[in-house]
Design an enzyme around this catalytic site. Structure first.
Site, mmCIF file in Angstrom:
data_model
loop_
_atom_site.group_PDB
_atom_site.id
_atom_site.type_symbol
_atom_site.label_atom_id
_atom_site.label_comp_id
_atom_site.label_asym_id
_atom_site.label_seq_id
_atom_site.Cartn_x
_atom_site.Cartn_y
_atom_site.Cartn_z
ATOM 1 N N ARG A 47 54.576 -4.473 1.845
ATOM 2 C CA ARG A 47 55.394 -4.868 2.981
ATOM 3 C C ARG A 47 55.430 -6.373 3.210
ATOM 4 O O ARG A 47 56.493 -6.937 3.453
ATOM 5 C CB ARG A 47 54.890 -4.200 4.271
ATOM 6 C CG ARG A 47 55.407 -2.819 4.476
ATOM 7 C CD ARG A 47 54.373 -1.989 5.190
ATOM 8 N NE ARG A 47 53.258 -1.778 4.300
ATOM 9 C CZ ARG A 47 53.169 -0.717 3.479
ATOM 10 N NH1 ARG A 47 54.072 0.211 3.523
ATOM 11 N NH2 ARG A 47 52.155 -0.595 2.636
ATOM 12 N N THR A 48 54.282 -7.023 3.172
ATOM 13 C CA THR A 48 54.285 -8.450 3.505
ATOM 14 C C THR A 48 55.124 -9.215 2.478
ATOM 15 O O THR A 48 56.005 -10.004 2.836
ATOM 16 C CB THR A 48 52.838 -8.994 3.558
ATOM 17 O OG1 THR A 48 52.089 -8.178 4.461
ATOM 18 C CG2 THR A 48 52.806 -10.435 4.039
ATOM 19 N N LYS A 76 43.928 -18.384 -16.738
ATOM 20 C CA LYS A 76 43.319 -19.362 -17.647
ATOM 21 C C LYS A 76 42.260 -20.189 -16.927
ATOM 22 O O LYS A 76 41.755 -21.165 -17.472
ATOM 23 C CB LYS A 76 44.403 -20.307 -18.197
ATOM 24 C CG LYS A 76 45.500 -19.608 -18.965
ATOM 25 C CD LYS A 76 46.444 -20.670 -19.534
ATOM 26 C CE LYS A 76 47.769 -20.072 -19.949
ATOM 27 N NZ LYS A 76 48.795 -21.121 -20.092
ATOM 28 N N ARG A 97 48.904 -15.226 -0.013
ATOM 29 C CA ARG A 97 47.903 -14.188 0.299
ATOM 30 C C ARG A 97 46.792 -14.319 -0.722
ATOM 31 O O ARG A 97 47.049 -14.401 -1.929
ATOM 32 C CB ARG A 97 48.506 -12.791 0.229
ATOM 33 C CG ARG A 97 47.419 -11.721 0.230
ATOM 34 C CD ARG A 97 47.944 -10.342 0.374
ATOM 35 N NE ARG A 97 48.460 -10.109 1.711
ATOM 36 C CZ ARG A 97 48.801 -8.905 2.175
ATOM 37 N NH1 ARG A 97 48.692 -7.853 1.405
ATOM 38 N NH2 ARG A 97 49.253 -8.771 3.400
ATOM 39 N N HIS A 125 45.511 -12.445 9.585
ATOM 40 C CA HIS A 125 46.803 -11.987 9.045
ATOM 41 C C HIS A 125 47.855 -12.259 10.131
ATOM 42 O O HIS A 125 48.414 -11.337 10.725
ATOM 43 C CB HIS A 125 46.717 -10.497 8.695
ATOM 44 C CG HIS A 125 47.831 -10.001 7.828
ATOM 45 N ND1 HIS A 125 48.982 -10.732 7.581
ATOM 46 C CD2 HIS A 125 47.980 -8.829 7.157
ATOM 47 C CE1 HIS A 125 49.773 -10.021 6.792
ATOM 48 N NE2 HIS A 125 49.193 -8.875 6.515
HETATM 49 C C1 NCD Z 1 47.367 -5.010 5.868
HETATM 50 C C2 NCD Z 1 46.642 -6.116 5.132
HETATM 51 O O1 NCD Z 1 47.050 -6.494 4.023
HETATM 52 O O2 NCD Z 1 45.688 -6.617 5.706
HETATM 53 N N1 NCD Z 1 48.565 -4.616 5.247
HETATM 54 C C3 NCD Z 1 49.733 -5.271 5.539
HETATM 55 O O3 NCD Z 1 49.872 -6.457 5.351
HETATM 56 N N2 NCD Z 1 50.713 -4.550 6.104
HETATM 57 C C4 NCD Z 1 46.495 -3.843 6.176
HETATM 58 C C5 NCD Z 1 45.751 -3.172 5.053
HETATM 59 O O4 NCD Z 1 45.855 -3.538 3.877
HETATM 60 O O5 NCD Z 1 45.041 -2.213 5.376
#
Ligand code: NCD
Length: 298
Positions: A47-48, A76, A97, A125
């Site tokens: 999703r992100t 590498k 991320r 997050h």
């Molecule tokens: C979350 C995350 O990556 O922290 N997911 C997300 O971004 N929707 C929650 C998770 O991974 O449990």
């Protein structure tokens, strides 16, 4: 989230609301025309990553995707600082991320363009929090909110960021988890210092009748030092149709997704389920964040 005041958060939410018709494909926009947005995801994401990509494309921007880490020079032995230095010369904005706590803050020292944290380890997050707040504002109410956060409150970065933001709105918070996965005491201490009413319990049954929003989370298997520890706590909390018989009619259930087994499928059909709308709201929210950070909207 600590970079934002309540006024600034409200401004982001208002901007997202204005952009929602673009997110739904009802109106076309060229706001990000000529801009290149780089997505650097060193951890799995559906999703992100995709909602950032959709947000950029719906605003007419181009997306540069690092893709699989295995296919990049990270394999590498390239360090994050060098990757960030180079990608910031290729793009107008970076979304990062990374599994390391504090990685986004560190990377921001090496970039010459704006950098958005798409999740760093178990710590923050913030873009998820913006879409959580947007969902709560749309589907329930932010002022005077009674919320329970349940599941992995120790390693879950979404709840850590959400607590901080909701403290600016004076929410009452109940933390529901097995003892091993409690909210870090430092966060609880800071909330109490801000006069936030905080309760802790191990039972969903105890609190289900007295909350406006239930924010469920997945137990973060990948962040446990030992698999045995995960097995011990992985099946402790579950939302079922039966549990919801005692819920207030207006209760809304949120989940950042992915879910593993903490919400039974029968809950999807109830008016309480909000997690799929919530995932969609990631698009207008990330549009607003991209537009505001690149400066195409002020
Ligand atoms: C979350 C995350 O990556 O922290 N997911 C997300 O971004 N929707 C929650 C998770 O991974 O449990």
């Amino acid at each position: 989230m600590k970079d934002f005041s309540r006024e600034e958060i409200d401004y982001v939410l208002d901007t997202a609301e204005k952009l929602e018709p673009v997110a739904r494909g009802e109106i076309r926009s060229r706001l990000l025309d000529g801009k290149i947005i780089s997505l650097l995801f060193f951890e799995p994401s559906t999703r992100t990553r995709l909602s950032f990509e959709v947000a950029a494309r719906r605003l007419g921007g181009q997306v540069l995707n690092l893709g699989l880490v295995e296919a990049s020079s990270v394999m590498k032995g390239e360090n994050l600082a060098d990757t960030i230095r180079v990608i910031s010369a290729y793009s107008d904005l970076i979304v990062l991320r990374h599994p390391l706590d504090g990685s986004a803050r560190m990377a921001s020292e090496f970039t010459s363009v704006p950098l958005i944290n798409g999740g760093d380890g178990s710590i923050n997050h913030p873009t998820q929090t913006f879409l959580d707040l947007y969902t709560i504002r749309r589907e329930s109410h932010l002022d005077g909110l009674k919320i329970a956060m349940a599941g992995d409150l120790k390693y879950g970065r979404t709840v850590h960021s959400l607590c901080h933001a909701l403290s600016l709105y004076g929410a009452e918070m109940t933390f529901v988890s097995p003892p091993e996965l409690r909210m870090p005491s430092e966060i609880v201490r800071v909330l109490r210092k801000q006069n936030i009413l905080v309760k802790e319990t191990e039972s969903l049954e105890e609190i289900i009748g007295d909350i406006d929003v239930l924010y469920m989370t997945r137990v973060q298997k990948e962040r446990f030092p030992h698999p045995v520890e995960y097995e011990k706590v992985s099946n402790k909390l579950k939302v079922t149709g039966d549990l919801l018989k005692a819920a207030a009619p207006g209760l809304k259930i949120l989940h950042p997704l992915p879910r593993v087994n903490e919400i039974s499928p029968e809950v999807d059909e109830t008016p309480h389920a909000c997690y799929l709308e919530q995932a969609f709201y990631g698009v207008p929210i990330r549009m607003a964040l991209l537009a505001l950070t690149t400066g195409v909207i002020e």
